[in-house]
Design a protein around this motif. Structure first.
Motif, PDB file in Angstrom:
ATOM      1  N   ILE A   1      -2.284   9.163  -0.681  1.00 48.74           N
ATOM      2  CA  ILE A   1      -1.336   9.816   0.224  1.00 48.74           C
ATOM      3  C   ILE A   1       0.036   9.408  -0.300  1.00 48.74           C
ATOM      4  CG2 ILE A   1      -0.471  10.008   2.590  1.00 48.74           C
ATOM      5  CD1 ILE A   1      -3.279   9.784   3.581  1.00 48.74           C
ATOM      6  N   TYR A   2       0.723  10.404  -0.829  1.00 50.43           N
ATOM      7  CA  TYR A   2       1.994  10.167  -1.511  1.00 50.43           C
ATOM      8  C   TYR A   2       3.122  10.535  -0.561  1.00 50.43           C
ATOM      9  CZ  TYR A   2       5.427  10.324  -5.287  1.00 50.43           C
ATOM     10  OH  TYR A   2       6.510  10.082  -6.097  1.00 50.43           O
ATOM     11  N   ALA A   3       4.062   9.628  -0.362  1.00 45.65           N
ATOM     12  CA  ALA A   3       5.154   9.898   0.586  1.00 45.65           C
ATOM     13  C   ALA A   3       6.490   9.564  -0.059  1.00 45.65           C
ATOM     14  CB  ALA A   3       4.956   9.051   1.838  1.00 45.65           C
ATOM     15  N   GLU A   4       7.547  10.030   0.553  1.00 43.95           N
ATOM     16  CA  GLU A   4       8.898   9.622   0.179  1.00 43.95           C
ATOM     17  C   GLU A   4       9.547   9.060   1.443  1.00 43.95           C
ATOM     18  OE1 GLU A   4       9.653  12.857  -3.408  1.00 43.95           O
ATOM     19  OE2 GLU A   4      10.641  13.194  -1.481  1.00 43.95           O
ATOM     20  N   THR A   5      10.119   7.868   1.354  1.00 43.68           N
ATOM     21  CA  THR A   5      10.705   7.241   2.553  1.00 43.68           C
ATOM     22  C   THR A   5      11.656   8.214   3.219  1.00 43.68           C
ATOM     23  OG1 THR A   5      10.610   5.164   1.347  1.00 43.68           O
ATOM     24  CG2 THR A   5      11.815   5.146   3.417  1.00 43.68           C
ATOM     25  N   MET A   6      12.518   8.807   2.403  1.00 47.86           N
ATOM     26  CA  MET A   6      13.372   9.905   2.853  1.00 47.86           C
ATOM     27  C   MET A   6      13.239  11.025   1.842  1.00 47.86           C
ATOM     28  SD  MET A   6      17.053   8.707   4.229  1.00 47.86           S
ATOM     29  CE  MET A   6      17.020   7.142   3.397  1.00 47.86           C
ATOM     30  N   THR A   7      13.097  12.232   2.351  1.00 46.41           N
ATOM     31  CA  THR A   7      12.848  13.355   1.454  1.00 46.41           C
ATOM     32  C   THR A   7      14.107  14.199   1.306  1.00 46.41           C
ATOM     33  OG1 THR A   7      10.481  13.446   1.865  1.00 46.41           O
ATOM     34  CG2 THR A   7      11.522  15.489   1.251  1.00 46.41           C
ATOM     35  N   ASP A   8      14.441  14.441   0.085  1.00 48.33           N
ATOM     36  CA  ASP A   8      15.599  15.237  -0.279  1.00 48.33           C
ATOM     37  C   ASP A   8      15.196  16.720  -0.278  1.00 48.33           C
ATOM     38  OD1 ASP A   8      17.893  16.112  -1.507  1.00 48.33           O
ATOM     39  OD2 ASP A   8      17.346  15.378  -3.497  1.00 48.33           O
ATOM     40  N   PRO A   9      15.932  17.660   0.250  1.00 49.36           N
ATOM     41  CA  PRO A   9      17.277  17.559   0.834  1.00 49.36           C
ATOM     42  C   PRO A   9      17.291  17.556   2.356  1.00 49.36           C
ATOM     43  CG  PRO A   9      16.849  19.842   0.317  1.00 49.36           C
ATOM     44  CD  PRO A   9      15.590  19.079  -0.019  1.00 49.36           C
ATOM     45  N   THR A  10      16.110  17.567   3.002  1.00 46.81           N
ATOM     46  CA  THR A  10      16.118  17.621   4.473  1.00 46.81           C
ATOM     47  C   THR A  10      16.359  16.233   5.072  1.00 46.81           C
ATOM     48  OG1 THR A  10      13.725  17.273   4.498  1.00 46.81           O
ATOM     49  CG2 THR A  10      14.486  19.554   4.560  1.00 46.81           C
ATOM     50  N   MET A  11      16.194  15.212   4.258  1.00 39.77           N
ATOM     51  CA  MET A  11      16.327  13.814   4.681  1.00 39.77           C
ATOM     52  C   MET A  11      15.300  13.462   5.765  1.00 39.77           C
ATOM     53  SD  MET A  11      18.425  12.960   2.555  1.00 39.77           S
ATOM     54  CE  MET A  11      19.042  14.195   1.416  1.00 39.77           C
ATOM     55  N   ALA A  12      14.154  14.162   5.716  1.00 43.80           N
ATOM     56  CA  ALA A  12      13.048  13.841   6.623  1.00 43.80           C
ATOM     57  C   ALA A  12      12.644  12.386   6.380  1.00 43.80           C
ATOM     58  CB  ALA A  12      11.867  14.768   6.357  1.00 43.80           C
ATOM     59  N   VAL A  13      12.336  11.674   7.450  1.00 45.91           N
ATOM     60  CA  VAL A  13      11.954  10.261   7.340  1.00 45.91           C
ATOM     61  C   VAL A  13      10.436  10.177   7.503  1.00 45.91           C
ATOM     62  CG1 VAL A  13      12.232   7.965   8.367  1.00 45.91           C
ATOM     63  CG2 VAL A  13      14.176   9.563   8.308  1.00 45.91           C
ATOM     64  N   ALA A  14       9.773   9.509   6.571  1.00 42.50           N
ATOM     65  CA  ALA A  14       8.300   9.429   6.638  1.00 42.50           C
ATOM     66  C   ALA A  14       7.879   8.408   7.691  1.00 42.50           C
ATOM     67  CB  ALA A  14       7.742   9.032   5.275  1.00 42.50           C
ATOM     68  N   ASP A  15       6.896   8.779   8.483  1.00 44.33           N
ATOM     69  CA  ASP A  15       6.324   7.853   9.463  1.00 44.33           C
ATOM     70  C   ASP A  15       5.341   6.957   8.703  1.00 44.33           C
ATOM     71  OD1 ASP A  15       4.952   6.526  11.406  1.00 44.33           O
ATOM     72  OD2 ASP A  15       4.706   8.265  12.726  1.00 44.33           O
TER      73      ASP A  15
END
Ligand SMILES: Cc1ncc(COP(=O)(O)O)c(C=O)c1O
Length: 410
Positions: free
Chosen positions: A162-176
């Motif tokens: 399960i690959y995540a990004e702490t913050m995702t560019d460009p929406t800046m979604a924050v991973a739970d």
């Protein structure tokens, strides 16, 4: 004249130029890190060389296998990411962020493996999964990680990462991260987190259950737009497996880049804390401009990741650190986004985040994952806030936004 000097005079000029005098090892520590450019090491015997190659004796193996400057950079990242991690943390350095990403996939996937990745995800990772690994029998589902039930229902028997990004560019979604950790554990999958946009100054995913954390060190860790590298840190047993793949694929970091990246890390907290503070002020000011339709920044209370960020992200006297990337969407679509980016005078145009200079990227024009694919507005402009004074950056963007209001829309 001694016998040894007579013998030395008999050596030819080529031999002498190769065997030039060398400084003694200084035997004293330095504040600045030396660069060990050495790509091969001198051994006392073949047996000693064999021991080093086999990992059974102290010393360094040649070139891409080992280098003290490179190892020192990986250890520095492991130390910052693992400050309060529940287990020991080790690291491996790579030639770029994408080299780190591909090494993780090559180490822990095989034909038939399945990966879950967020949407949007960094364009290079998207391309690696869809264009390269798909040819080797790896399948990926891209899922909106805001919906953990979707993540859960997308897990399959073969889900390995399960690959995540702490913050995702460009929406800046924050991973739970904690929610993803629970799903990964139950599935027997690894939770791998690309924390490039957060840095360990904002969030340390190993403390929230991640098995491995990776960075494009080219961005904030190096921080000066002058070196390229990647790094993965995490559980020593997993890192040992990664090291073997790094050696076999040859995607090792060069000592000169390692030196620059390691040096950048000494000022990482100073830079990132200051950038986060500036980004917060910048985002709040820009959100008030009448030509702006939307601002994506986790520090703003209307951002969907705001609450999560407050739980996961570090804070200091300056408040919570929400990162230093802000996506500004003016009204007027693609044309307005292009005009906003091109109308800036202080901020440069570029998609590389994390440097000392503020940069703006018109997402639909420059990202590999297009706005259409990820539901991103065609006008979105992603700012990587640098170290300039906040008031100068706000004046720059305000002037560019003011001029949009006089622009004719098609
Ligand atoms: C989130 C993220 N991951 C990975 C990468 C790839 O890093 P590199 O350009 O060092 O290969 C980048 C590059 O910007 C990035 O932003």
């Amino acid at each position: 004249m001694s016998a040894s000097r007579r013998a030395r005079r008999r050596l030819g000029e080529n031999t002498r130029s190769i065997h030039l005098p060398r400084p003694e090892s200084p035997g004293q520590s330095t504040f600045g890190l030396p660069v060990w450019r050495a790509a091969s090491w001198n051994f006392q015997s073949s047996a000693e060389y064999a021991d080093v190659l086999g990992g059974e004796g102290p010393g360094h193996a040649p070139g891409r296998i080992d280098n003290p400057t490179t190892s020192s950079f990986a250890a520095a990242v492991a130390s910052l990411e693992g400050a309060a991690a529940p287990e020991d943390v080790a690291g491996q350095a790579f030639a770029s962020g994408m080299a780190a990403v591909q090494a993780v996939f090559l180490t822990f996937l095989r034909a038939g493996s399945h990966v879950l990745a967020p949407t949007p995800v960094y364009g290079g990772t998207f391309s690696l999964l869809t264009n390269v690994l798909s040819r080797f029998g790896v399948t990926t589902d891209f899922v909106d990680y805001a919906d953990l039930a979707r993540v859960q229902s997308s897990v399959r028997a073969g889900t390995k990462i399960i690959y995540a990004e702490t913050m995702t560019d460009p929406t800046m979604a924050v991973a739970d991260l904690r929610g993803l950790y629970r799903i990964a554990r139950a599935a027997g999958a690894l939770l791998v987190v690309d924390s490039t946009l957060a840095t360990p100054v904002v969030c340390r995913p190993l403390e929230h259950g991640a098995d491995l954390v990776l960075h494009s060190a080219t961005r904030y860790l190096g921080g000066h737009d002058d070196s390229t590298g990647g790094v993965v840190v995490g559980r020593p047993d997993l890192i040992q497996r990664l090291r073997e793949v790094r050696i076999d694929t040859g995607c090792s970091l060069s000592p000169d880049d390692a030196f620059l990246l390691r040096r950048g890390m000494e000022t990482l907290p100073l830079r990132v804390r200051r950038m986060c503070s500036t980004a917060m002020v910048f985002a709040a000011a820009v959100a008030k401009h009448p030509a702006v339709r939307r601002v994506d920044y986790p520090g703003l209370s209307d951002h969907p990741g705001n609450l999560l960020a407050r739980h996961l992200f570090d804070s200091g006297p300056e408040g919570t650190r929400y990162g230093a990337c802000v996506t500004v969407t003016p009204t007027g679509g693609y044309q307005a986004g292009a005009a906003l980016a091109d109308g800036l005078r202080l901020a440069g145009i570029g998609s590389a985040v994390g440097g000392t200079h503020t940069k703006a990227a018109h997402v639909a024009a420059t990202a590999r994952l297009t706005g259409k694919d990820a539901g991103i507005d065609a006008g979105a402009v992603r700012f990587s806030v640098g170290l300039e004074d906040a008031e100068d950056l706000i004046a720059d963007v305000t002037r560019a936004l003011d001029s949009l209001r006089t622009m004719k829309t098609p």
